[in-house]
Every structure is written in structure tokens, then in C-alpha cells.
Design a protein around this motif. Structure first.
Motif, PDB file in Angstrom:
ATOM      1  N   GLY A   1       0.798  -1.214   0.000  1.00 44.53           N
ATOM      2  CA  GLY A   1       0.000   0.000   0.000  1.00 44.53           C
ATOM      3  C   GLY A   1       0.832   1.265   0.000  1.00 44.53           C
ATOM      4  O   GLY A   1       2.058   1.244   0.214  1.00 44.53           O
ATOM      5  N   SER A   2       0.160   2.380  -0.205  1.00 46.99           N
ATOM      6  CA  SER A   2       0.845   3.659  -0.398  1.00 46.99           C
ATOM      7  C   SER A   2       1.463   4.215   0.880  1.00 46.99           C
ATOM      8  O   SER A   2       2.328   5.083   0.813  1.00 46.99           O
ATOM      9  N   THR A   3       1.037   3.734   2.044  1.00 49.17           N
ATOM     10  CA  THR A   3       1.601   4.245   3.294  1.00 49.17           C
ATOM     11  C   THR A   3       2.910   3.556   3.665  1.00 49.17           C
ATOM     12  O   THR A   3       3.531   3.911   4.661  1.00 49.17           O
ATOM     13  N   SER A   4       3.341   2.587   2.864  1.00 44.10           N
ATOM     14  CA  SER A   4       4.539   1.800   3.207  1.00 44.10           C
ATOM     15  C   SER A   4       5.813   2.351   2.590  1.00 44.10           C
ATOM     16  O   SER A   4       6.886   1.789   2.815  1.00 44.10           O
ATOM     17  N   LEU A   5       5.721   3.447   1.848  1.00 41.23           N
ATOM     18  CA  LEU A   5       6.826   3.880   1.005  1.00 41.23           C
ATOM     19  C   LEU A   5       7.827   4.784   1.733  1.00 41.23           C
ATOM     20  O   LEU A   5       8.069   5.930   1.350  1.00 41.23           O
ATOM     21  N   GLY A   6       8.440   4.266   2.765  1.00 45.23           N
ATOM     22  CA  GLY A   6       9.500   4.993   3.444  1.00 45.23           C
ATOM     23  C   GLY A   6      10.806   4.874   2.677  1.00 45.23           C
ATOM     24  O   GLY A   6      11.068   3.871   2.005  1.00 45.23           O
ATOM     25  N   LEU A   7      11.643   5.878   2.783  1.00 44.10           N
ATOM     26  CA  LEU A   7      12.909   5.869   2.055  1.00 44.10           C
ATOM     27  C   LEU A   7      13.786   4.690   2.449  1.00 44.10           C
ATOM     28  O   LEU A   7      14.417   4.044   1.600  1.00 44.10           O
ATOM     29  N   ARG A   8      13.869   4.404   3.738  1.00 44.18           N
ATOM     30  CA  ARG A   8      14.733   3.311   4.201  1.00 44.18           C
ATOM     31  C   ARG A   8      14.272   1.964   3.654  1.00 44.18           C
ATOM     32  O   ARG A   8      15.087   1.139   3.248  1.00 44.18           O
ATOM     33  N   GLU A   9      12.958   1.736   3.651  1.00 46.21           N
ATOM     34  CA  GLU A   9      12.454   0.453   3.174  1.00 46.21           C
ATOM     35  C   GLU A   9      12.651   0.319   1.670  1.00 46.21           C
ATOM     36  O   GLU A   9      12.992  -0.764   1.173  1.00 46.21           O
ATOM     37  N   ILE A  10      12.460   1.398   0.931  1.00 46.40           N
ATOM     38  CA  ILE A  10      12.699   1.350  -0.513  1.00 46.40           C
ATOM     39  C   ILE A  10      14.168   1.054  -0.780  1.00 46.40           C
ATOM     40  O   ILE A  10      14.517   0.216  -1.627  1.00 46.40           O
ATOM     41  N   ALA A  11      15.057   1.737  -0.045  1.00 44.51           N
ATOM     42  CA  ALA A  11      16.497   1.512  -0.220  1.00 44.51           C
ATOM     43  C   ALA A  11      16.864   0.078   0.124  1.00 44.51           C
ATOM     44  O   ALA A  11      17.661  -0.561  -0.584  1.00 44.51           O
TER      45      ALA A  11
ATOM     46  N   ALA B   1      21.204   6.348  -0.216  1.00 41.34           N
ATOM     47  CA  ALA B   1      21.332   6.334  -1.677  1.00 41.34           C
ATOM     48  C   ALA B   1      20.191   7.050  -2.404  1.00 41.34           C
ATOM     49  O   ALA B   1      20.444   7.745  -3.395  1.00 41.34           O
ATOM     50  N   PRO B   2      18.933   6.921  -1.968  1.00 41.49           N
ATOM     51  CA  PRO B   2      17.864   7.603  -2.715  1.00 41.49           C
ATOM     52  C   PRO B   2      18.085   9.101  -2.862  1.00 41.49           C
ATOM     53  O   PRO B   2      17.701   9.695  -3.878  1.00 41.49           O
ATOM     54  N   ARG B   3      18.734   9.740  -1.869  1.00 45.01           N
ATOM     55  CA  ARG B   3      18.938  11.190  -1.930  1.00 45.01           C
ATOM     56  C   ARG B   3      19.889  11.583  -3.059  1.00 45.01           C
ATOM     57  O   ARG B   3      19.892  12.740  -3.488  1.00 45.01           O
ATOM     58  N   ARG B   4      20.688  10.647  -3.543  1.00 43.68           N
ATOM     59  CA  ARG B   4      21.603  10.968  -4.640  1.00 43.68           C
ATOM     60  C   ARG B   4      20.880  11.045  -5.980  1.00 43.68           C
ATOM     61  O   ARG B   4      21.387  11.629  -6.933  1.00 43.68           O
ATOM     62  N   TYR B   5      19.700  10.441  -6.049  1.00 38.66           N
ATOM     63  CA  TYR B   5      18.974  10.388  -7.316  1.00 38.66           C
ATOM     64  C   TYR B   5      17.661  11.155  -7.266  1.00 38.66           C
ATOM     65  O   TYR B   5      17.131  11.543  -8.309  1.00 38.66           O
ATOM     66  N   PHE B   6      17.128  11.363  -6.063  1.00 38.96           N
ATOM     67  CA  PHE B   6      15.874  12.078  -5.884  1.00 38.96           C
ATOM     68  C   PHE B   6      16.082  13.119  -4.784  1.00 38.96           C
ATOM     69  O   PHE B   6      16.374  12.752  -3.640  1.00 38.96           O
TER      70      PHE B   6
END
Length: 215
Positions: A25-35, A44-49
Motif C-alpha cells: 500500500g501507499s503508506t509503506s513507502l519509506g525511504l529506508r524500506e525502498i532503499a 542512496a535515494p537522496r543521490r537520485y531524488f
């Protein structure tokens, strides 16, 4: 780092976000979990977004691309403009029900009205314009009078709003509940098929905005 590697890692982050939103679901999209799912460090996400919203918008844009592909398949089928418009309406609602997390993300107000994306990406809200244009064109073909005053766009916007409401209320269970209550079971009669009920509802939506289908 080479440009190809940067692009690959960027897409891996988006891929991980898509998998996550579809699974949880849409509430699960934390940066750490995506990374973590992408197999990169949490920074790492901060280098691209530049922002969390920029990454979420890139994930939601994938949803619009997928919905656009489904629209194209519906439009490629033979039949009248009214038939293809009904197919597009069905695709829209079915996508919302099958991809609830992604659908919610695609229409989050804070993402649609967010800061400008990188130069090579349109604003998220602009991702809906090609889909709306296709719907408007079909509505124009269904109307008896020429579209000299932009009436087809207004009718398409009303139709889109109606379909979005159908998708949300159906997903919440409200529409199935009221329709079941309006048609109590009859002894010996076959059980009401939810898919058939939804199809009848979509036909009624088109009738409400375009008038009854010519016989």
C-alpha cells in the motif's frame, strides 16, 4: 559514477517502490524500506531524488504509464466510440481495484501539486493529460453536435469524476452494499454476480453523461 550506472540505480529504486506499493500500500513507502529492497544504503535515494516526494512521484508516474498501456489496449479493440469509451471506463475502475495502493499514490494531492521535477520529467499531474485527452476524444465522437465550445472536455471531466468516485466507493465496499440492499435475494434466483453488477453500473454512468446508447 557513470551515467548508465546512475540510471540503473535510479530505476532500481523506482522498481523497488513499485513492488512495495503494490504489496503493502501507499503508506509503506519509506525511504529506508525502498532503499533496503533496492539493495542500496539508506542514503542512496537522496543521490537520485532530491526529496522523498520526488521519489514517490517517480513511482506514481509508473502507475500512469501502466494505466496508459491499458487504455491503449482498450482503444485498439474494434467497436464504436461508445463501446471503446465503455472499455476505457472499465479499465480505469478495474485498475483502481487491482492496484489500490498505486492508484491512491497516483492521485495524492501533495504529489500532484508538488515541486517541479528534474528537467527530463514532467510534473506528475501532467501524466494524466494524455489519458484525459483520449477520453475527451471518445466523448466528442459520442456527442451528436460538433465540439466547438469545449463541451466534450467538460463532459469527459464529469465522466472521469464519476468513474473515480465509482472506483473509490466500490473499493470501500459502499457501492456493493447499497446495490445489494436495493436488490434483495429472491428464492431460487441465481446469485448476483459482482462483476455483472459493476458492468451495469458503468453502463449507467455512461448513460448519465452521454444519454442512452442509440439502438
Amino acid at each position: 559514477m557513470e551515467q548508465g550506472q546512475q540510471g540503473s540505480l535510479r530505476e532500481r529504486l523506482v522498481d523497488a517502490g513499485v513492488e512495495l506499493v503494490l504489496a503493502e500500500g501507499s503508506t509503506s513507502l519509506g525511504l529506508r524500506e525502498i532503499a533496503r529492497r533496492a539493495g542500496v544504503s539508506h542514503g542512496a535515494p537522496r543521490r537520485y531524488f532530491p526529496t522523498h516526494h520526488a521519489l514517490l512521484s517517480a513511482i506514481a508516474r509508473r502507475g500512469f504509464q501502466e494505466l496508459g498501456t491499458r487504455f491503449a489496449a482498450a482503444l485498439a479493440a474494434p467497436g464504436s466510440a461508445r463501446t471503446r469509451l465503455r472499455a476505457v471506463a472499465r479499465v480505469y475502475v478495474e485498475y483502481a481495484l487491482e492496484r489500490r495502493g498505486m492508484f491512491e499514490l497516483m492521485f495524492r494531492h501533495d504529489l500532484l501539486e508538488g515541486a517541479p521535477p528534474p528537467p527530463d520529467q514532467p510534473r506528475l499531474r501532467e501524466s494524466s493529460l494524455p489519458l484525459f485527452a483520449r477520453m475527451t476524444d471518445l466523448v466528442a465522437q459520442c456527442r451528436p453536435e460538433p465540439d466547438d465550445d469545449g463541451g466534450a472536455a467538460v463532459a469527459a471531466a464529469a465522466l472521469w469524476s464519476n468513474l473515480h468516485g465509482v472506483a473509490q466507493l466500490w473499493a470501500w465496499g459502499s457501492l456493493p452494499l447499497v446495490l445489494s440492499a436495493a436488490r434483495p435475494p429472491v428464492a431460487g434466483a441465481p446469485a448476483d454476480d459482482p462483476a455483472e453488477r459493476l458492468e451495469r453500473l458503468l453502463a449507467a454512468v455512461l448513460d448519465a453523461h452521454l444519454g442512452p446508447e442509440p439502438q
